[in-house]
Design a protein around this motif. Structure first.
Motif, PDB file in Angstrom:
ATOM      1  N   ARG A  46       0.817  -1.207   0.000  1.00  0.00           N
ATOM      2  CA  ARG A  46       0.000   0.000   0.000  1.00  0.00           C
ATOM      3  C   ARG A  46       0.854   1.261   0.000  1.00  0.00           C
ATOM      4  NH1 ARG A  46      -3.945  -1.813  -2.196  1.00  0.00           N
ATOM      5  NH2 ARG A  46      -4.912   0.224  -1.874  1.00  0.00           N
ATOM      6  N   SER A  47       2.144   1.115   0.227  1.00  0.00           N
ATOM      7  CA  SER A  47       3.021   2.286   0.304  1.00  0.00           C
ATOM      8  C   SER A  47       3.533   2.666  -1.080  1.00  0.00           C
ATOM      9  CB  SER A  47       4.204   1.990   1.228  1.00  0.00           C
ATOM     10  OG  SER A  47       5.109   3.061   1.242  1.00  0.00           O
ATOM     11  N   GLY A  51       5.425   8.827   3.426  1.00  0.00           N
ATOM     12  CA  GLY A  51       4.312   9.735   3.627  1.00  0.00           C
ATOM     13  C   GLY A  51       3.199   9.611   2.607  1.00  0.00           C
ATOM     14  N   VAL A  52       3.341   8.685   1.658  1.00  0.00           N
ATOM     15  CA  VAL A  52       2.353   8.540   0.580  1.00  0.00           C
ATOM     16  C   VAL A  52       1.953   7.070   0.468  1.00  0.00           C
ATOM     17  CG1 VAL A  52       1.850   8.927  -1.860  1.00  0.00           C
ATOM     18  CG2 VAL A  52       3.417  10.454  -0.658  1.00  0.00           C
ATOM     19  N   GLY A  63      -1.261  11.387  -0.079  1.00  0.00           N
ATOM     20  CA  GLY A  63      -0.528  11.747   1.124  1.00  0.00           C
ATOM     21  C   GLY A  63       0.308  12.991   0.922  1.00  0.00           C
ATOM     22  N   VAL A  64       1.296  13.174   1.792  1.00  0.00           N
ATOM     23  CA  VAL A  64       2.170  14.337   1.758  1.00  0.00           C
ATOM     24  C   VAL A  64       3.613  13.863   1.629  1.00  0.00           C
ATOM     25  CG1 VAL A  64       2.869  16.457   2.917  1.00  0.00           C
ATOM     26  CG2 VAL A  64       0.543  15.575   3.235  1.00  0.00           C
ATOM     27  N   ASP A 159      -5.705  15.693   7.693  1.00  0.00           N
ATOM     28  CA  ASP A 159      -5.250  15.184   8.999  1.00  0.00           C
ATOM     29  C   ASP A 159      -3.730  15.189   9.085  1.00  0.00           C
ATOM     30  OD1 ASP A 159      -7.874  14.770   9.770  1.00  0.00           O
ATOM     31  OD2 ASP A 159      -7.850  12.614   9.329  1.00  0.00           O
ATOM     32  N   ARG A 160      -3.087  14.735   8.029  1.00  0.00           N
ATOM     33  CA  ARG A 160      -1.623  14.692   8.024  1.00  0.00           C
ATOM     34  C   ARG A 160      -1.029  16.101   8.057  1.00  0.00           C
ATOM     35  NH1 ARG A 160       2.893  14.096   9.785  1.00  0.00           N
ATOM     36  NH2 ARG A 160       4.672  13.963   8.349  1.00  0.00           N
TER      37      ARG A 160
END
Length: 514
Positions: A46-47, A51-52, A63-64, A159-160
């Motif tokens: 899933r990565s 951060g993404v 993500g960031v 949220d992140r």
């Protein structure tokens, strides 16, 4: 003999049983290891990068990113690498983080170009402010935030970003945002209600702005681009639209951009002779769908109007605008001249290969209100509202970015105005960050940055490459320069004239009127 035989049999049976137990234990261990390994592999799959990740049920990398990750878009690689080099050069404690929120995984070609140009513009501003001879602090570290191709995963990204305001990253602003969509509207609302300052680069929808009806639904939002209402006012001042000679074509049910553009354009048509014509595009307005058939019928209706009807006001997204232009090129009444006037979505057509440029040779002109244009400040320009020098500073930086140490950042294009406006948006963010920073500190509070937006005017304005940025008390640009741009049959665009929401450029003081 019998006793010896019995002992042998008993030992043999015990050994068989022991071996079976061992085999069963080994098998169970292998199964458990396989299951655990499979679970680990599933999680690792899933990565996408630090951060993404890919949310469950989605292949979108969301993500960031604070690394050189390019979201698997090779066109972004050079710019992402340049940002990473600049980020790694910064000394700990010398910077704050600004997140660039854009649809990095979109599949729509026009949106990909838009995102690339905004990425390049933001980096050029980052490099510029970090290398200024004045040595001002804080420096800027850029992070790339992706809410997904359609912005559906905005919640986890917000949220992140909030987490990053509390940790060593010291996130102090979010810029970019991109198009005025429902999901972007939700993201901006949530970010600002959590106290995070936001600087919109190319959002123009009136309902994604503060000050409407005296209310501020997005506390802490500042914008570089004029609202649709201001663009329409500038367009009216330029084109001198005659209501009795114009017809409105609009998106039904619309989205934040098209609905507010429709409302703004309708104000230009009091006493019109012609009933507005609507079209219904796919929910995903980057897709063609069957809308071209509706436009074929609308163009037939246009052919039935008197030849004195020569203006079409279009409230729609760029994909539908392209379909409409292509159908107008095939109309049966090419002796009947039309000029299509629309908002800044027209800029996406500058590089659209599906646009039938021959349509523009058949008694048809298409003009739109751009957010910025590279020719807007060349030659003789207004004495106020912007300058050739400010535009030339960015042009020189782009030239330097063709190679190290500034670049490379990949091929650049300025016709759509996105690079220019993204550069100015980060410049505005940095202005707020530095004005809010106390002497000796490098990380202003979020609230202090928010408070700065109402003060950036007059001599505190930002002299952007797109024009002066003087914010009113709601964070909206006052009397911002609006380039009127025309699509060229031969390709590219032609700058026509700078128009102003207040009809004239702002005074030298650049103070919004009451």
């Amino acid at each position: 003999m019998a006793a010896r035989l019995w002992r042998w049999l008993r030992e043999d049976v015990w050994e068989i049983r022991f071996r079976r137990y061992v085999a069963l234990l080994l098998a169970a261990a292998l199964v458990a290891a396989g299951v655990w390994g499979g679970l680990r592999l599933t999680r690792e799959d899933r990565s996408c990068a630090t951060g993404v990740t890919r949310p469950q049920g989605s292949n979108d990398c969301v993500g960031v990113s604070t690394t050189a990750y390019d979201f698997k878009q090779h066109r972004f690689t050079a710019a992402a690498d340049a940002i990473d080099r600049e980020n790694r050069r910064l000394k700990p404690g010398s910077y704050v983080t600004v997140a660039l929120l854009l649809p990095f995984t979109t599949s729509a070609p026009a949106s990909l170009n838009d995102t690339l140009h905004e990425l390049q513009g933001a980096y050029l501003a980052q490099y510029q402010v970090n290398h200024e001879p004045t040595g001002e602090y804080p420096r800027v570290r850029l992070a790339l935030a992706n809410t997904g191709a359609d912005g559906a995963h905005w919640q986890e990204v917000v949220d992140r970003l909030e987490e990053m305001t509390k940790g060593p990253e010291r996130l102090r602003a979010v810029t970019g945002i991109g198009q005025s969509t429902d999901n972007n509207k939700k993201a901006v609302r949530e970010l600002t209600h959590r106290g995070i300052p936001v600087v919109g680069s190319s959002i123009t929808a009136d309902d994604l702005a503060n000050g409407q009806g005296g209310k501020d639904p997005f506390p802490g939002l500042a914008r570089v681009a004029p609202t649709n209402t201001d663009e329409a006012r500038a367009l009216a001042a330029f084109a001198q639209v005659t209501a009795r000679k114009a017809l409105l074509v609009y998106d039904k049910p619309g989205d934040p951009y098209t609905r507010t553009l429709q409302t703004s354009l309708e104000k230009l048509l009091p006493g019109t002779l012609h009933q507005p014509q609507s079209f219904t595009p796919p929910a995903d307005r980057t897709q063609d769908g069957t809308t071209a058939n509706q436009f074929r019928q609308i163009t037939q209706l246009l052919c039935d109007t008197p030849k004195s009807t020569d203006t079409v006001l279009f409230a729609g997204r760029h994909t539908q605008l392209r379909q409409f232009i292509n159908q107008l090129g095939q109309r049966g009444c090419t002796d009947h001249r039309f000029t299509v006037l629309t908002g800044d979505e027209g800029s996406y057509l500058a590089g659209d290969t599906k646009l039938d440029r021959k349509a523009l040779t058949r008694n048809l002109s298409v003009r739109y209100t751009a957010l910025a244009h590279p020719d807007a400040w060349k030659g003789k320009t207004a004495a106020t509202g912007g300058s050739t020098a400010d535009a030339a500073t960015l042009a020189e930086l782009i030239r330097r970015a063709e190679q190290a140490p500034v670049g490379p950042i990949g091929p650049t294009a300025l016709d759509d105005g996105q690079l220019i406006i993204a550069h100015d948006a980060l410049q505005l963010a940095v202005k707020g960050l530095r004005e809010a920073t106390l002497n000796g500190r490098t990380a202003p509070s979020l609230a202090d940055v928010v408070n700065e937006w109402a003060l950036i005017k007059g001599k505190q304005r930002v002299n952007g490459a797109s024009g002066w940025i003087c914010l009113d008390v709601h964070g909206n640009p006052y009397d911002k320069a609006v380039p009127i741009v025309e699509l060229k049959p031969s390709g590219g665009t032609r700058f026509v004239q700078t128009a102003w929401p207040e009809r004239d450029p702002p005074a030298d003081s650049c103070l919004p009127s009451a």
